[in-house]
Scaffold this motif. Structure first.
Motif, PDB file in Angstrom:
ATOM      1  N   LEU A 101       0.859  -1.182   0.000  1.00 51.47           N
ATOM      2  CA  LEU A 101       0.000   0.000   0.000  1.00 51.47           C
ATOM      3  C   LEU A 101       0.892   1.228   0.000  1.00 51.47           C
ATOM      4  CD1 LEU A 101      -2.539  -1.101   2.763  1.00 51.47           C
ATOM      5  CD2 LEU A 101      -2.842  -1.242   0.279  1.00 51.47           C
ATOM      6  N   ASP A 102       0.552   2.218  -0.833  1.00 53.32           N
ATOM      7  CA  ASP A 102       1.323   3.454  -0.815  1.00 53.32           C
ATOM      8  C   ASP A 102       0.427   4.647  -1.075  1.00 53.32           C
ATOM      9  OD1 ASP A 102       0.940   3.229  -3.552  1.00 53.32           O
ATOM     10  OD2 ASP A 102       3.026   3.455  -4.077  1.00 53.32           O
ATOM     11  N   ASN A 103       0.962   5.832  -0.750  1.00 55.78           N
ATOM     12  CA  ASN A 103       0.257   7.101  -0.928  1.00 55.78           C
ATOM     13  C   ASN A 103       1.232   8.079  -1.565  1.00 55.78           C
ATOM     14  OD1 ASN A 103      -2.235   6.545   0.787  1.00 55.78           O
ATOM     15  ND2 ASN A 103      -0.571   6.094   2.196  1.00 55.78           N
ATOM     16  N   GLY A 104       0.698   8.950  -2.418  1.00 54.32           N
ATOM     17  CA  GLY A 104       1.599   9.891  -3.052  1.00 54.32           C
ATOM     18  C   GLY A 104       0.898  11.033  -3.739  1.00 54.32           C
ATOM     19  N   VAL A 105       1.641  11.693  -4.619  1.00 55.57           N
ATOM     20  CA  VAL A 105       1.132  12.828  -5.383  1.00 55.57           C
ATOM     21  C   VAL A 105       1.383  12.598  -6.871  1.00 55.57           C
ATOM     22  CG1 VAL A 105       1.381  14.526  -3.538  1.00 55.57           C
ATOM     23  CG2 VAL A 105       3.273  14.117  -5.090  1.00 55.57           C
ATOM     24  N   ILE A 106       0.511  13.166  -7.680  1.00 61.31           N
ATOM     25  CA  ILE A 106       0.635  13.126  -9.137  1.00 61.31           C
ATOM     26  C   ILE A 106       0.536  14.559  -9.635  1.00 61.31           C
ATOM     27  CG2 ILE A 106      -0.278  12.230 -11.309  1.00 61.31           C
ATOM     28  CD1 ILE A 106      -1.782  10.095  -9.693  1.00 61.31           C
ATOM     29  N   PHE A 107       1.469  14.950 -10.510  1.00 60.68           N
ATOM     30  CA  PHE A 107       1.456  16.272 -11.140  1.00 60.68           C
ATOM     31  C   PHE A 107       1.158  16.087 -12.621  1.00 60.68           C
ATOM     32  CE2 PHE A 107       4.237  16.500  -7.475  1.00 60.68           C
ATOM     33  CZ  PHE A 107       3.759  17.627  -6.824  1.00 60.68           C
ATOM     34  N   PHE A 108       0.080  16.725 -13.109  1.00 63.96           N
ATOM     35  CA  PHE A 108      -0.390  16.523 -14.479  1.00 63.96           C
ATOM     36  C   PHE A 108      -0.035  17.695 -15.396  1.00 63.96           C
ATOM     37  CE2 PHE A 108      -3.406  14.158 -11.862  1.00 63.96           C
ATOM     38  CZ  PHE A 108      -3.476  12.945 -12.516  1.00 63.96           C
ATOM     39  N   ASN A 109       0.146  17.377 -16.672  1.00 65.36           N
ATOM     40  CA  ASN A 109       0.241  18.360 -17.739  1.00 65.36           C
ATOM     41  C   ASN A 109      -0.430  17.791 -18.967  1.00 65.36           C
ATOM     42  OD1 ASN A 109       1.700  20.772 -16.893  1.00 65.36           O
ATOM     43  ND2 ASN A 109       3.291  19.299 -16.373  1.00 65.36           N
ATOM     44  N   SER A 110      -1.314  18.564 -19.566  1.00 62.27           N
ATOM     45  CA  SER A 110      -2.016  18.135 -20.765  1.00 62.27           C
ATOM     46  C   SER A 110      -1.193  18.511 -21.986  1.00 62.27           C
ATOM     47  CB  SER A 110      -3.385  18.819 -20.829  1.00 62.27           C
ATOM     48  OG  SER A 110      -4.018  18.541 -22.050  1.00 62.27           O
ATOM     49  N   SER A 111      -1.268  17.684 -23.008  1.00 62.25           N
ATOM     50  CA  SER A 111      -0.511  17.964 -24.226  1.00 62.25           C
ATOM     51  C   SER A 111      -1.274  18.871 -25.187  1.00 62.25           C
ATOM     52  CB  SER A 111      -0.151  16.654 -24.933  1.00 62.25           C
ATOM     53  OG  SER A 111      -1.339  15.969 -25.297  1.00 62.25           O
ATOM     54  N   ASN A 112      -2.553  19.088 -24.915  1.00 59.80           N
ATOM     55  CA  ASN A 112      -3.388  19.854 -25.829  1.00 59.80           C
ATOM     56  C   ASN A 112      -4.216  20.847 -25.011  1.00 59.80           C
ATOM     57  OD1 ASN A 112      -5.181  20.773 -27.760  1.00 59.80           O
ATOM     58  ND2 ASN A 112      -5.700  18.744 -28.526  1.00 59.80           N
ATOM     59  N   SER A 113      -4.045  22.130 -25.261  1.00 59.00           N
ATOM     60  CA  SER A 113      -4.704  23.151 -24.442  1.00 59.00           C
ATOM     61  C   SER A 113      -6.228  23.176 -24.580  1.00 59.00           C
ATOM     62  CB  SER A 113      -4.139  24.536 -24.753  1.00 59.00           C
ATOM     63  OG  SER A 113      -4.400  24.866 -26.101  1.00 59.00           O
ATOM     64  N   ASP A 114      -6.780  22.555 -25.617  1.00 57.61           N
ATOM     65  CA  ASP A 114      -8.237  22.520 -25.758  1.00 57.61           C
ATOM     66  C   ASP A 114      -8.771  21.102 -25.952  1.00 57.61           C
ATOM     67  OD1 ASP A 114      -7.232  22.172 -28.297  1.00 57.61           O
ATOM     68  OD2 ASP A 114      -8.573  23.598 -29.259  1.00 57.61           O
ATOM     69  N   GLY A 115      -7.995  20.092 -25.559  1.00 57.60           N
ATOM     70  CA  GLY A 115      -8.409  18.700 -25.698  1.00 57.60           C
ATOM     71  C   GLY A 115      -9.271  18.222 -24.543  1.00 57.60           C
ATOM     72  N   GLU A 116      -9.684  16.967 -24.614  1.00 59.06           N
ATOM     73  CA  GLU A 116     -10.528  16.363 -23.586  1.00 59.06           C
ATOM     74  C   GLU A 116      -9.876  16.363 -22.210  1.00 59.06           C
ATOM     75  OE1 GLU A 116     -12.996  12.693 -24.434  1.00 59.06           O
ATOM     76  OE2 GLU A 116     -11.588  12.678 -26.126  1.00 59.06           O
ATOM     77  N   LEU A 117      -8.548  16.294 -22.184  1.00 59.04           N
ATOM     78  CA  LEU A 117      -7.831  16.234 -20.913  1.00 59.04           C
ATOM     79  C   LEU A 117      -7.173  17.565 -20.545  1.00 59.04           C
ATOM     80  CD1 LEU A 117      -6.180  12.709 -21.312  1.00 59.04           C
ATOM     81  CD2 LEU A 117      -8.312  13.317 -20.130  1.00 59.04           C
ATOM     82  N   SER A 118      -7.534  18.636 -21.218  1.00 55.56           N
ATOM     83  CA  SER A 118      -6.906  19.939 -20.960  1.00 55.56           C
ATOM     84  C   SER A 118      -7.137  20.424 -19.531  1.00 55.56           C
ATOM     85  CB  SER A 118      -7.389  20.983 -21.965  1.00 55.56           C
ATOM     86  OG  SER A 118      -8.791  21.173 -21.855  1.00 55.56           O
ATOM     87  N   PHE A 119      -8.218  19.987 -18.893  1.00 52.93           N
ATOM     88  CA  PHE A 119      -8.483  20.388 -17.508  1.00 52.93           C
ATOM     89  C   PHE A 119      -7.394  19.888 -16.552  1.00 52.93           C
ATOM     90  CE2 PHE A 119     -10.468  16.283 -18.018  1.00 52.93           C
ATOM     91  CZ  PHE A 119     -10.141  15.629 -16.850  1.00 52.93           C
TER      92      PHE A 119
END
Length: 145
Positions: A101-119
């Protein structure tokens, strides 16, 4: 802190383990380079997006039995139209013979400023993992707002 419902759930399987060999050759305490891939969902703004994931990193077993992980992850929408990259880092412990079991952090960056994952661009999440039998990984993450 109230983290609300999880916004990301990922089910992955280890696809590769390569011993680093810096401290020991005992597989119970060895450090590894690890790769894994999976699938899951992202729930954001009442919209569920299915994704696939590919990840790589290091898995270090400390002398006191705790574990440390650090790596990168790529999330791709189910249709393959958009991707987001993430860096993760965690600490954990051997809960029993077959479960870590582990706990941590994730830092995100989207590759497309207006894509589905841009949020996801410039956001972070806290997460927990359960690793069963060294290969089946369930990740649950809460977006940190």
């Amino acid at each position: 802190f109230y983290l609300d419902a999880p916004f990301l759930v990922d089910h992955s399987t280890t696809t590769g383990l390569k011993p680093i060999g810096i401290r020991t050759t005992d597989t119970a305490t060895e450090d590894f380079e690890v790769t894994f891939s999976g699938y899951g969902t992202i729930n954001y703004d009442n919209k569920i997006t299915k994704h696939t994931s590919n990840s790589s990193g290091i898995y270090v077993t400390n002398p006191d039995g705790t574990v440390y992980q650090k790596g990168i992850m790529e999330l791709r929408t189910e249709g393959g139209n958009d991707t987001a990259n993430a860096k993760y880092e965690s600490i954990g412990y051997q809960a029993d013979e077959d479960i870590v079991l582990d706990n941590g952090v994730i830092f995100f960056n989207s590759s497309n400023s207006d894509g589905e994952l841009s949020f996801l661009n410039n956001t972070m999440a806290v997460y927990k993992d359960m690793i069963k039998e060294g290969q089946n990984i369930t990740t649950i993450a809460w977006q940190w707002k």
